[in-house]
Structures are given as structure tokens and as C-alpha cells.
Scaffold this active site. Structure first.
Site, PDB file in Angstrom:
ATOM      1  CB  SER A  70     -83.829  14.499  -4.605  1.00  0.00           C
ATOM      2  OG  SER A  70     -83.344  13.164  -4.536  1.00  0.00           O
ATOM      3  N   GLY A 123     -76.995   5.249   1.832  1.00  0.00           N
ATOM      4  CA  GLY A 123     -76.999   4.521   3.108  1.00  0.00           C
ATOM      5  C   GLY A 123     -76.273   3.193   3.083  1.00  0.00           C
ATOM      6  N   GLY A 125     -72.900   2.906   3.069  1.00  0.00           N
ATOM      7  CA  GLY A 125     -71.551   3.029   3.608  1.00  0.00           C
ATOM      8  C   GLY A 125     -70.531   3.502   2.582  1.00  0.00           C
ATOM      9  CG  LEU A 126     -70.381   2.327  -1.020  1.00  0.00           C
ATOM     10  CD1 LEU A 126     -70.733   1.815  -2.408  1.00  0.00           C
ATOM     11  CD2 LEU A 126     -69.019   1.788  -0.586  1.00  0.00           C
ATOM     12  CB  SER A 127     -69.281   8.475   1.929  1.00  0.00           C
ATOM     13  OG  SER A 127     -69.396   9.581   2.788  1.00  0.00           O
ATOM     14  CD  GLU A 161     -72.505  13.309   7.111  1.00  0.00           C
ATOM     15  OE1 GLU A 161     -72.116  13.763   6.008  1.00  0.00           O
ATOM     16  OE2 GLU A 161     -72.767  12.111   7.285  1.00  0.00           O
ATOM     17  CG  ASP A 173     -66.829   9.454   4.838  1.00  0.00           C
ATOM     18  OD1 ASP A 173     -65.806   8.743   4.894  1.00  0.00           O
ATOM     19  OD2 ASP A 173     -67.900   9.170   5.396  1.00  0.00           O
ATOM     20  CE1 TYR A 222     -67.096   5.444  14.634  1.00  0.00           C
ATOM     21  CE2 TYR A 222     -68.137   7.086  16.037  1.00  0.00           C
ATOM     22  CZ  TYR A 222     -67.254   6.761  15.038  1.00  0.00           C
ATOM     23  OH  TYR A 222     -66.504   7.744  14.439  1.00  0.00           O
TER      24      TYR A 222
END
Ligand code: ADP
Ligand code: MG
Length: 381
Positions: A70, A123, A125-127, A161, A173, A222
């Protein structure tokens, strides 16, 4: 930017493995234009794939192992497809989890050597997570030769996930990352998974505005919202709030307690706004789409109560920006990103003035991205 990231994973692959990769795959992150907190109510969402993605350069292996480096972590990971164990919180869990879900579905997988790089901020929030899962699924498609069915791959990515990584996400997503198309957003029915492409209005761009605040304690809030929605569905005698129309809601809402009524009103009206947004987009009507986005934010702020100060301030700054057609928070809320629809010819100036206004108001440094709707997961070469 993505072209250079493509070159980077190819060059790094060459350096680490001593030859060129035999394939390159990519899968995008996403932003949701409208339809928030509707997914777990079996309702409608309208995300678009952005021109930021996870990339993997790879070549097949014959021994059933996967090795992956990575770029984001400057670290390698390695595992055997026949003997996978969990290593909580490590980035390679997304690779293992996806392999696990594909194998659970009966697919015979071959291993590979790969290098991944990602320009979806991790991380934020744009997946990036769904983009990584769908890129990994494409990598296995290359080495294992099954056929790509976007909805099936999205469900398996979601399973990875949910069940392997342990994050309770909906289907949006992975679905948009698997099935997005250049120039379009995707209207998804979260109950049937039926999906339709809808074009972005002409001469507009989507701007993502990252508040630089992150959701804390989001899990409990949530779960509380989910429970309130379930209670409201029960009250109306339906499986999910998706089955309640605005008229049906209005007829009986006074019998609900105030909080449950507000939560349900958001979901019921948001489903309607999302359907109207798709109609407006098909008609090339940017103005109506913008108004619906504005209304969505007010509903999330006042009825669903999932914004924070930073989101409210950045949306206000965006709305004051020249060329703004509409703006709202996007994602689960309590921090993260907002999204604005902006006139294309003034977008660069818009990002500068809005960033300066927000920084002045909050002392926080936002990140703004002008985005273009891109293709979903693909084998690039
Ligand atoms: P989001 O999906 O909003 O970006 P998540 O916390 O769900 O945030 O997922 C982010 C995590 O996904 C990262 O911390 C990292 O572990 C992993 N990830 C995503 N894309 C990649 C990638 N291309 N390479 C390595 N890890 C990735
Ligand atoms: Mg994620």
C-alpha cells in the site's frame, strides 16, 4: 491526478516485483448528492462516483497467495487464500474480507502480487473503503476469470465490510463504486437494488467540502436514529419508512411523539426529494436540484438532527459563494463533508472564497475538491 496515480502504482510495481504489472484496475470513491439516512429505511439514494479512486497494479500468482503493497501506508501485507485470519484494524483486512466474501459466494480465486495507491482521502467519508473493496474484486476478476456483475460484487463488498471488517454500512457505497458511469449519478432503490443512471445537469460541477471535523460518538447516535426509524415504521404498520408517503405521514404524524415524528418526517420527505432530484436531473434542471439539496440539509439539521456546527457553517459559506446552486451535508453527519452544486465556469473561484470564509469563521482548514462523475470499478489495462 488519477493518471499520475496510475503511473505511480505501475512504477512502484516495477521496482518491487522486477517486471511490469500484467493488469491495472481502479475503483472510485463517491459522494451522495441527495438521499441521506434513507438507505437503511429501504429508500432511495443518489450518489455519484468521483474522479478519485483506489488503484491496483497487479500480476497473477500460482500459489494461492496475495501480496500487496500500500502506497498510502508504505507497507506490505501477505496472506494465503486458503488460510485467512483476522488482524483487526489493519488496512489489509479489506483485501482479505473481499477475498473471503468472494470465496463464500463459491468463486474459486487465484492469488496475485499487487501495489495499491489511493487518492480518495482515507476516512473522510468519501468511501475509500468501498473503492478499495471494489478494486480488490476487480483484481480477483483479472486473476480468477469470473464475470463482473456490479450488484453482486457490491453485495459481496458490503458483506466483507459488515462481516469481516465489522463496519455496519449499507449498500450505497459499494453499489456506486461498482456501477458508476462517467457524467452520471446513480439513483439506487436500496430495497430492490434497481439502479438508473441520471446525468449531471449541463455546465455544473460537484464540489466536496471537507469540514476537517470528524464524527465522534457516531455509532450510538446512528443506532439511535435507526431505532427511531424502525419504531416509526412499526407505528405506520409497514416494513420500512420507504413504504410511507408524505400524505400518509401527514395524516397520522400528530399521533407520534415529537422526536419520532421529526425523524420519520426527514426520511419520508427525503425519499420524495430524491425522486424529484432524479426527475430534475433528467430534465437538465440544475436550479430545482439545487433547491432540493438545500431542503435536504434543512431537514437533516432540524428534523434528523445529524449536522454539527462545522457542517452548518460550511453549507452557509457555500450558499454565499458565487455560482452556488445548492448545498447540503453529505454522509452520516456529525462532521465530515458537505456537497455543493456549482456553476462550472466559476468553480475554481468558488473553492477559494468558500475555503477562506470557512476558515475565517471556524479557524479550521477545510479541503475542497471539484469533482467530476467518473466510471465505476474497471480494468484499465
Ligand atoms: P472511508 O471509507 O470514509 O474513507 P473508512 O474508515 O470506512 O473511511 O475506510 C478507510 C480505511 O480503508 C483506511 O484507513 C484503510 O485502512 C482502508 N483503505 C481504503 N482504501 C485503501 C487503499 N487503496 N489502500 C489501502 N488501504 C485502503
Ligand atoms: Mg468507509
Amino acid at each position: 491526478m488519477s493518471t499520475s496515480l496510475q503511473q505511480l502504482v505501475i512504477e512502484t510495481f516495477q521496482q518491487r516485483f522486477g517486471s511490469a504489472p500484467s493488469a491495472v484496475v481502479r475503483a472510485p470513491g463517491r459522494v451522495n448528492l441527495i438521499g441521506e439516512h434513507t438507505d437503511y429505511n429501504d429508500g432511495f439514494v443518489l450518489p455519484m462516483a468521483i474522479d478519485r479512486a483506489s488503484w491496483i497494479a497487479l500480476r497473477p500468482r500460482k500459489d494461492g497467495r496475495v501480496t500487496i503493497f500500500s502506497q498510502s501506508h508504505n507497507e506490505s501485507a501477505e496472506f494465503d487464500l486458503a488460510k485467512m485470519t483476522k488482524n483487526p484494524h489493519h488496512w489489509s483486512e479489506y483485501v482479505k474480507g473481499t477475498a473471503w466474501a468472494l470465496q463464500e459466494a463459491g468463486l474459486k480465486l487465484n492469488g496475485w502480487d499487487g501495489v495499491t495507491g489511493c487518492d480518495v482521502p482515507l476516512g473522510a467519508g468519501l468511501s475509500s473503503s468501498a473503492s478499495f473493496e471494489m478494486a480488490v474484486a476487480r483484481a480477483f476478476e483479472v486473476t480468477s476469470g469470473f464475470t463482473w456483475d456490479p450488484a453482486k460484487m457490491a453485495l459481496l463488498g458490503q458483506k466483507a465490510e459488515n462481516k469481516w471488517v465489522g463496519v455496519n454500512c449499507g449498500i450505497m457505497d459499494q453499489m456506486i463504486s461498482a456501477a458508476g458511469k462517467k457524467g452520471h449519478a446513480l439513483l439506487i432503490d436500496c430495497r430492490s437494488l434497481a439502479h438508473q443512471l441520471v446525468p449531471l445537469p449541463p455546465k455544473t460541477v460537484v464540489v466536496i467540502l471537507d469540514t476537517a471535523t470528524r464524527r465522534g460518538l457516531v455509532g450510538s447516535a446512528y443506532n439511535e436514529r435507526r431505532a427511531q426509524c424502525e419504531a416509526a415504521a412499526k407505528f405506520f404498520g409497514v416494513k420500512a419508512l420507504r413504504d410511507v408517503s408524505v400524505a400518509q405521514f401527514n395524516a397520522k404524524a400528530s399521533q407520534l411523539d415529537e422526536t419520532t415524528s421529526k425523524r420519520a418526517r426527514h426520511v419520508v420527505t427525503e425519499d420524495e426529494r430524491t425522486a424529484q432530484a432524479a426527475v430534475a436531473m433528467r430534465a437538465g434542471d440544475a436550479k430545482t436540484l439545487g433547491k432540493l439539496m438545500d431542503a435536504s440539509h434543512e431537514s437533516l439539521k432540524n428534523d434528523f438532527e445529524v449536522t454539527n456546527d462545522a457542517l452548518n457553517v460550511i453549507v452557509e459559506c457555500a450558499r454565499h459563494g458565487k455560482g452556488c446552486i445548492g448545498a447540503r451535508m453529505t454522509g452520516a453527519g456529525f462532521g465530515g463533508c458537505a456537497v455543493a452544486l456549482v456553476e462550472e465556469n466559476v468553480a475554481e473561484n468558488f473553492t477559494k472564497t468558500v475555503a477562506a470564509d470557512y476558515e475565517k469563521a471556524t479557524k479550521l482548514k477545510p479541503s475542497l475538491y471539484v469533482c467530476h462523475p467518473s466510471n465505476g470499478a474497471e480494468i484499465v489495462r
